[in-house]
Write a protein that holds these residues in place. Sequence first.
Motif, PDB file in Angstrom:
ATOM      1  N   MET A   1      44.758  43.170  33.787  1.00  0.00           N
ATOM      2  CA  MET A   1      45.619  44.289  33.485  1.00  0.00           C
ATOM      3  C   MET A   1      45.373  45.475  34.419  1.00  0.00           C
ATOM      4  SD  MET A   1      46.088  44.318  29.346  1.00  0.00           S
ATOM      5  CE  MET A   1      44.375  44.423  28.916  1.00  0.00           C
ATOM      6  N   ILE A   2      44.136  45.662  34.831  1.00  0.00           N
ATOM      7  CA  ILE A   2      43.836  46.825  35.673  1.00  0.00           C
ATOM      8  C   ILE A   2      44.578  46.761  37.013  1.00  0.00           C
ATOM      9  CG2 ILE A   2      41.743  46.000  36.845  1.00  0.00           C
ATOM     10  CD1 ILE A   2      40.555  48.786  36.262  1.00  0.00           C
ATOM     11  N   SER A   3      44.845  45.575  37.508  1.00  0.00           N
ATOM     12  CA  SER A   3      45.544  45.449  38.786  1.00  0.00           C
ATOM     13  C   SER A   3      47.018  45.817  38.683  1.00  0.00           C
ATOM     14  CB  SER A   3      45.397  44.030  39.337  1.00  0.00           C
ATOM     15  OG  SER A   3      46.049  43.103  38.485  1.00  0.00           O
ATOM     16  N   GLU A   4      47.548  45.936  37.461  1.00  0.00           N
ATOM     17  CA  GLU A   4      48.946  46.299  37.259  1.00  0.00           C
ATOM     18  C   GLU A   4      49.116  47.727  36.742  1.00  0.00           C
ATOM     19  OE1 GLU A   4      50.830  43.356  34.818  1.00  0.00           O
ATOM     20  OE2 GLU A   4      49.888  41.714  35.905  1.00  0.00           O
ATOM     21  N   ALA A   5      48.020  48.399  36.437  1.00  0.00           N
ATOM     22  CA  ALA A   5      48.075  49.721  35.816  1.00  0.00           C
ATOM     23  C   ALA A   5      48.482  50.805  36.811  1.00  0.00           C
ATOM     24  CB  ALA A   5      46.720  50.066  35.217  1.00  0.00           C
ATOM     25  N   ASP A   6      49.211  51.799  36.294  1.00  0.00           N
ATOM     26  CA  ASP A   6      49.542  52.991  37.072  1.00  0.00           C
ATOM     27  C   ASP A   6      48.546  54.108  36.801  1.00  0.00           C
ATOM     28  OD1 ASP A   6      51.893  51.907  38.236  1.00  0.00           O
ATOM     29  OD2 ASP A   6      52.983  52.297  36.371  1.00  0.00           O
ATOM     30  N   LEU A   7      47.838  53.992  35.663  1.00  0.00           N
ATOM     31  CA  LEU A   7      46.852  54.981  35.256  1.00  0.00           C
ATOM     32  C   LEU A   7      45.675  54.264  34.616  1.00  0.00           C
ATOM     33  CD1 LEU A   7      45.980  57.963  34.611  1.00  0.00           C
ATOM     34  CD2 LEU A   7      47.189  57.675  32.435  1.00  0.00           C
ATOM     35  N   VAL A   8      44.468  54.638  35.030  1.00  0.00           N
ATOM     36  CA  VAL A   8      43.248  54.080  34.438  1.00  0.00           C
ATOM     37  C   VAL A   8      42.444  55.232  33.864  1.00  0.00           C
ATOM     38  CG1 VAL A   8      41.072  52.883  34.900  1.00  0.00           C
ATOM     39  CG2 VAL A   8      43.177  52.108  36.008  1.00  0.00           C
ATOM     40  N   LEU A   9      42.080  55.107  32.585  1.00  0.00           N
ATOM     41  CA  LEU A   9      41.229  56.088  31.934  1.00  0.00           C
ATOM     42  C   LEU A   9      39.815  55.541  31.849  1.00  0.00           C
ATOM     43  CD1 LEU A   9      43.509  57.027  28.907  1.00  0.00           C
ATOM     44  CD2 LEU A   9      43.247  58.277  31.049  1.00  0.00           C
ATOM     45  N   VAL A  10      38.869  56.299  32.341  1.00  0.00           N
ATOM     46  CA  VAL A  10      37.457  55.942  32.224  1.00  0.00           C
ATOM     47  C   VAL A  10      36.878  56.925  31.221  1.00  0.00           C
ATOM     48  CG1 VAL A  10      35.263  55.742  33.423  1.00  0.00           C
ATOM     49  CG2 VAL A  10      37.382  55.119  34.598  1.00  0.00           C
ATOM     50  N   SER A  19      32.342  49.059  39.670  1.00  0.00           N
ATOM     51  CA  SER A  19      32.943  48.637  40.933  1.00  0.00           C
ATOM     52  C   SER A  19      33.681  47.314  40.787  1.00  0.00           C
ATOM     53  CB  SER A  19      31.883  48.541  42.030  1.00  0.00           C
ATOM     54  OG  SER A  19      30.918  47.575  41.690  1.00  0.00           O
ATOM     55  N   GLU A  20      33.211  46.475  39.894  1.00  0.00           N
ATOM     56  CA  GLU A  20      33.881  45.195  39.636  1.00  0.00           C
ATOM     57  C   GLU A  20      35.305  45.409  39.138  1.00  0.00           C
ATOM     58  OE1 GLU A  20      33.455  41.534  36.484  1.00  0.00           O
ATOM     59  OE2 GLU A  20      31.640  42.580  37.111  1.00  0.00           O
ATOM     60  N   TYR A  21      35.474  46.388  38.263  1.00  0.00           N
ATOM     61  CA  TYR A  21      36.795  46.664  37.703  1.00  0.00           C
ATOM     62  C   TYR A  21      37.653  47.517  38.634  1.00  0.00           C
ATOM     63  CZ  TYR A  21      34.785  44.856  33.428  1.00  0.00           C
ATOM     64  OH  TYR A  21      34.190  44.052  32.513  1.00  0.00           O
ATOM     65  N   LEU A  22      37.079  48.575  39.163  1.00  0.00           N
ATOM     66  CA  LEU A  22      37.854  49.511  39.966  1.00  0.00           C
ATOM     67  C   LEU A  22      38.291  48.923  41.296  1.00  0.00           C
ATOM     68  CD1 LEU A  22      36.045  52.860  39.171  1.00  0.00           C
ATOM     69  CD2 LEU A  22      38.054  51.839  38.096  1.00  0.00           C
ATOM     70  N   SER A  23      37.608  47.931  41.786  1.00  0.00           N
ATOM     71  CA  SER A  23      38.028  47.300  43.033  1.00  0.00           C
ATOM     72  C   SER A  23      39.336  46.541  42.848  1.00  0.00           C
ATOM     73  CB  SER A  23      36.942  46.355  43.550  1.00  0.00           C
ATOM     74  OG  SER A  23      36.775  45.259  42.658  1.00  0.00           O
ATOM     75  N   ARG A  24      39.730  46.314  41.609  1.00  0.00           N
ATOM     76  CA  ARG A  24      40.975  45.598  41.316  1.00  0.00           C
ATOM     77  C   ARG A  24      42.175  46.524  41.143  1.00  0.00           C
ATOM     78  NH1 ARG A  24      38.144  41.505  37.047  1.00  0.00           N
ATOM     79  NH2 ARG A  24      36.894  40.430  38.594  1.00  0.00           N
ATOM     80  N   MET A  25      41.955  47.838  41.203  1.00  0.00           N
ATOM     81  CA  MET A  25      43.060  48.779  41.052  1.00  0.00           C
ATOM     82  C   MET A  25      43.979  48.715  42.260  1.00  0.00           C
ATOM     83  SD  MET A  25      41.104  52.144  39.442  1.00  0.00           S
ATOM     84  CE  MET A  25      42.126  53.217  40.389  1.00  0.00           C
ATOM     85  N   LYS A  26      45.285  48.795  42.013  1.00  0.00           N
ATOM     86  CA  LYS A  26      46.235  48.800  43.122  1.00  0.00           C
ATOM     87  C   LYS A  26      46.274  50.185  43.759  1.00  0.00           C
ATOM     88  CE  LYS A  26      50.222  49.842  40.251  1.00  0.00           C
ATOM     89  NZ  LYS A  26      51.453  49.367  39.679  1.00  0.00           N
ATOM     90  N   ALA A  27      46.722  50.242  44.986  1.00  0.00           N
ATOM     91  CA  ALA A  27      46.839  51.518  45.693  1.00  0.00           C
ATOM     92  C   ALA A  27      47.781  52.436  44.931  1.00  0.00           C
ATOM     93  CB  ALA A  27      47.358  51.272  47.104  1.00  0.00           C
ATOM     94  N   GLY A  28      47.402  53.686  44.825  1.00  0.00           N
ATOM     95  CA  GLY A  28      48.234  54.668  44.152  1.00  0.00           C
ATOM     96  C   GLY A  28      47.966  54.830  42.671  1.00  0.00           C
TER      97      GLY A  28
END
Length: 63
Positions: A1-10, A19-28
């Motif tokens: 799901m994180i690779s499709e998110a427009d917003l990530v809340l930590v 780093s395992e999770y955040l490396s999967r975030m898409k650009a922007g």
Amino acid sequence: MISEADLVLVIGTTGFRSSEYLSRMKAGTKLVQINPSETQFDLMADLNIRADAAKALDAVLHG
């Protein structure tokens, strides 16, 4: 799901395995951190909210 998110809340984390999770975030993707103290997310976050997570989320929900 994180690779499709427009917003990530930590929220309230010390960053374990981050780093395992955040490396999967898409650009922007926007990153918002809610934590009373500094973490390794500080420089990555678009917004850092320095508060206890329960208090910050209560303020968002109830004004």
